[in-house]
Design an enzyme around this catalytic site. Structure first.
Site, PDB file in Angstrom:
ATOM      1  N   HIS A  97     -15.826   3.553   3.634  1.00 27.65           N
ATOM      2  CA  HIS A  97     -14.417   3.958   3.559  1.00 27.65           C
ATOM      3  C   HIS A  97     -13.686   3.396   2.344  1.00 27.65           C
ATOM      4  O   HIS A  97     -12.460   3.373   2.305  1.00 27.65           O
ATOM      5  CB  HIS A  97     -13.670   3.583   4.852  1.00 27.65           C
ATOM      6  CG  HIS A  97     -12.495   4.476   5.148  1.00 27.65           C
ATOM      7  ND1 HIS A  97     -11.286   4.340   4.498  1.00 27.65           N
ATOM      8  CD2 HIS A  97     -12.354   5.519   5.989  1.00 27.65           C
ATOM      9  CE1 HIS A  97     -10.450   5.256   4.946  1.00 27.65           C
ATOM     10  NE2 HIS A  97     -11.076   5.989   5.844  1.00 27.65           N
ATOM     11  N   GLN A  98     -14.419   2.926   1.336  1.00 22.23           N
ATOM     12  CA  GLN A  98     -13.723   2.456   0.130  1.00 22.23           C
ATOM     13  C   GLN A  98     -13.391   3.650  -0.750  1.00 22.23           C
ATOM     14  O   GLN A  98     -14.277   4.429  -1.106  1.00 22.23           O
ATOM     15  CB  GLN A  98     -14.589   1.454  -0.651  1.00 22.23           C
ATOM     16  CG  GLN A  98     -13.857   0.866  -1.859  1.00 22.23           C
ATOM     17  CD  GLN A  98     -14.694  -0.151  -2.637  1.00 22.23           C
ATOM     18  OE1 GLN A  98     -15.889  -0.309  -2.384  1.00 22.23           O
ATOM     19  NE2 GLN A  98     -14.072  -0.811  -3.580  1.00 22.23           N
ATOM     20  N   HIS A 120     -10.343  -4.991  -2.960  1.00 24.19           N
ATOM     21  CA  HIS A 120      -9.009  -5.221  -2.393  1.00 24.19           C
ATOM     22  C   HIS A 120      -9.137  -5.607  -0.934  1.00 24.19           C
ATOM     23  O   HIS A 120     -10.022  -5.137  -0.227  1.00 24.19           O
ATOM     24  CB  HIS A 120      -8.112  -3.999  -2.556  1.00 24.19           C
ATOM     25  CG  HIS A 120      -8.711  -2.710  -2.074  1.00 24.19           C
ATOM     26  ND1 HIS A 120      -9.644  -2.006  -2.809  1.00 24.19           N
ATOM     27  CD2 HIS A 120      -8.529  -2.011  -0.937  1.00 24.19           C
ATOM     28  CE1 HIS A 120      -9.999  -0.921  -2.150  1.00 24.19           C
ATOM     29  NE2 HIS A 120      -9.339  -0.899  -0.998  1.00 24.19           N
ATOM     30  N   ASP A 166       0.858  -1.195   0.000  1.00 22.62           N
ATOM     31  CA  ASP A 166       0.000   0.000   0.000  1.00 22.62           C
ATOM     32  C   ASP A 166       0.892   1.242   0.000  1.00 22.62           C
ATOM     33  O   ASP A 166       1.862   1.329   0.753  1.00 22.62           O
ATOM     34  CB  ASP A 166      -0.907  -0.017   1.238  1.00 22.62           C
ATOM     35  CG  ASP A 166      -2.023   1.002   1.143  1.00 22.62           C
ATOM     36  OD1 ASP A 166      -3.202   0.588   1.139  1.00 22.62           O
ATOM     37  OD2 ASP A 166      -1.732   2.223   1.080  1.00 22.62           O
ATOM     38  N   ILE A 167       0.517   2.209  -0.839  1.00 20.53           N
ATOM     39  CA  ILE A 167       1.339   3.423  -0.997  1.00 20.53           C
ATOM     40  C   ILE A 167       1.227   4.347   0.229  1.00 20.53           C
ATOM     41  O   ILE A 167       2.090   5.194   0.443  1.00 20.53           O
ATOM     42  CB  ILE A 167       0.942   4.164  -2.301  1.00 20.53           C
ATOM     43  CG1 ILE A 167       2.088   4.991  -2.828  1.00 20.53           C
ATOM     44  CG2 ILE A 167      -0.306   4.991  -2.108  1.00 20.53           C
ATOM     45  CD1 ILE A 167       1.849   5.509  -4.249  1.00 20.53           C
ATOM     46  N   HIS A 212      -6.959  -5.461   2.533  1.00 21.21           N
ATOM     47  CA  HIS A 212      -5.775  -4.912   3.208  1.00 21.21           C
ATOM     48  C   HIS A 212      -5.249  -5.967   4.186  1.00 21.21           C
ATOM     49  O   HIS A 212      -6.027  -6.534   4.960  1.00 21.21           O
ATOM     50  CB  HIS A 212      -6.150  -3.691   4.057  1.00 21.21           C
ATOM     51  CG  HIS A 212      -6.688  -2.506   3.314  1.00 21.21           C
ATOM     52  ND1 HIS A 212      -5.927  -1.391   3.046  1.00 21.21           N
ATOM     53  CD2 HIS A 212      -7.926  -2.235   2.818  1.00 21.21           C
ATOM     54  CE1 HIS A 212      -6.669  -0.485   2.421  1.00 21.21           C
ATOM     55  NE2 HIS A 212      -7.894  -0.968   2.279  1.00 21.21           N
ATOM     56  N   ASN A 243     -13.005  -3.009   2.512  1.00 24.06           N
ATOM     57  CA  ASN A 243     -14.040  -1.983   2.488  1.00 24.06           C
ATOM     58  C   ASN A 243     -14.869  -2.072   1.206  1.00 24.06           C
ATOM     59  O   ASN A 243     -14.318  -2.258   0.121  1.00 24.06           O
ATOM     60  CB  ASN A 243     -13.396  -0.594   2.566  1.00 24.06           C
ATOM     61  CG  ASN A 243     -12.581  -0.400   3.828  1.00 24.06           C
ATOM     62  OD1 ASN A 243     -12.934  -0.919   4.886  1.00 24.06           O
ATOM     63  ND2 ASN A 243     -11.481   0.333   3.729  1.00 24.06           N
TER      64      ASN A 243
HETATM   65  P1  AMP Z   1      -9.726   1.763   0.531  1.00 25.11           P
HETATM   66  O1  AMP Z   1     -10.030   2.931   1.430  1.00 25.11           O
HETATM   67  O2  AMP Z   1     -10.050   0.447   1.179  1.00 25.11           O
HETATM   68  O3  AMP Z   1     -10.343   1.918  -0.845  1.00 25.11           O
HETATM   69  O4  AMP Z   1      -8.147   1.750   0.368  1.00 25.11           O
HETATM   70  C1  AMP Z   1      -7.477   2.074  -0.804  1.00 25.11           C
HETATM   71  C2  AMP Z   1      -6.007   1.924  -0.516  1.00 25.11           C
HETATM   72  O5  AMP Z   1      -5.303   1.975  -1.733  1.00 25.11           O
HETATM   73  C3  AMP Z   1      -5.416   3.018   0.394  1.00 25.11           C
HETATM   74  O6  AMP Z   1      -4.858   2.411   1.550  1.00 25.11           O
HETATM   75  C4  AMP Z   1      -4.354   3.679  -0.486  1.00 25.11           C
HETATM   76  O7  AMP Z   1      -3.203   4.056   0.229  1.00 25.11           O
HETATM   77  C5  AMP Z   1      -4.062   2.586  -1.496  1.00 25.11           C
HETATM   78  N1  AMP Z   1      -3.563   3.043  -2.775  1.00 25.11           N
HETATM   79  C6  AMP Z   1      -4.099   3.992  -3.568  1.00 25.11           C
HETATM   80  N2  AMP Z   1      -3.363   4.140  -4.679  1.00 25.11           N
HETATM   81  C7  AMP Z   1      -2.333   3.268  -4.587  1.00 25.11           C
HETATM   82  C8  AMP Z   1      -1.229   2.939  -5.413  1.00 25.11           C
HETATM   83  N3  AMP Z   1      -1.012   3.568  -6.584  1.00 25.11           N
HETATM   84  N4  AMP Z   1      -0.353   2.003  -5.005  1.00 25.11           N
HETATM   85  C9  AMP Z   1      -0.555   1.365  -3.831  1.00 25.11           C
HETATM   86  N5  AMP Z   1      -1.593   1.611  -3.001  1.00 25.11           N
HETATM   87  C10 AMP Z   1      -2.463   2.567  -3.373  1.00 25.11           C
END
Ligand code: AMP
Length: 133
Positions: free
Chosen positions: A90-91, A97, A28-29, A99, A84
């Site tokens: 919170h998505q 995905h 995760d970034i 986490h 999520n």
């Molecule tokens: P969610 O709130 O469950 O949709 O989480 C989306 C997740 O994607 C967040 O934790 C972001 O930090 C992660 N994210 C968004 N863009 C990227 C990316 N380019 N590379 C890796 N993680 C990402």
């Protein structure tokens, strides 16, 4: 097209930790803790409810091994799996995905507020869900 589809297609880079025909896992970034990893299906479904049984099975098949790998690499012994669905839940990225979020001794990881309520109307609720399966 979501940012995760672009990662699958190689248009956007990621720190990949696992890939097979059906799934991709990468760091995760914006990690909540060291080792915070995402597992995504290659099928472009927005939410779990829209995912095929086969794509879900492919995620389930790799999840335990991915958890073990995150534990081995980071030394964590506790972790949360978070998934999520929907903006209200919170998505932010509308591509399924999971986490994997290590909970480290320094307290970093997922902060949870858990407010259990009483279970009302259990039998009819269970029946309604069962009938919808
Ligand atoms: P969610 O709130 O469950 O949709 O989480 C989306 C997740 O994607 C967040 O934790 C972001 O930090 C992660 N994210 C968004 N863009 C990227 C990316 N380019 N590379 C890796 N993680 C990402």
């Amino acid at each position: 097209m979501t940012i995760f589809s672009k990662i699958i297609d190689g248009e956007i880079p990621c720190h990949r930790v696992y890939e097979d025909e059906h799934v991709l896992a990468f760091l995760d970034i914006g990690p909540l803790s060291r080792g915070h990893t995402l597992l995504i299906p290659k099928m472009p479904a927005a939410t779990m409810a829209e995912l095929s049984d086969d794509a879900a099975a492919a995620m389930g098949r790799v999840l335990p091994r991915l958890c073990r790998a995150v534990m081995a690499a980071t030394g964590c012994t506790a972790y949360n799996l978070l998934q999520n669905n929907g903006a209200a839940a919170h998505q932010e990225v509308m591509h399924v995905h999971v986490h994997i979020i290590p909970k480290h001794d320094d307290g970093t990881g997922l902060d949870l507020t858990w407010r259990p309520d009483t279970l009302d109307d259990a039998q009819s609720l269970a029946t309604a869900i069962a009938n919808a399966m």
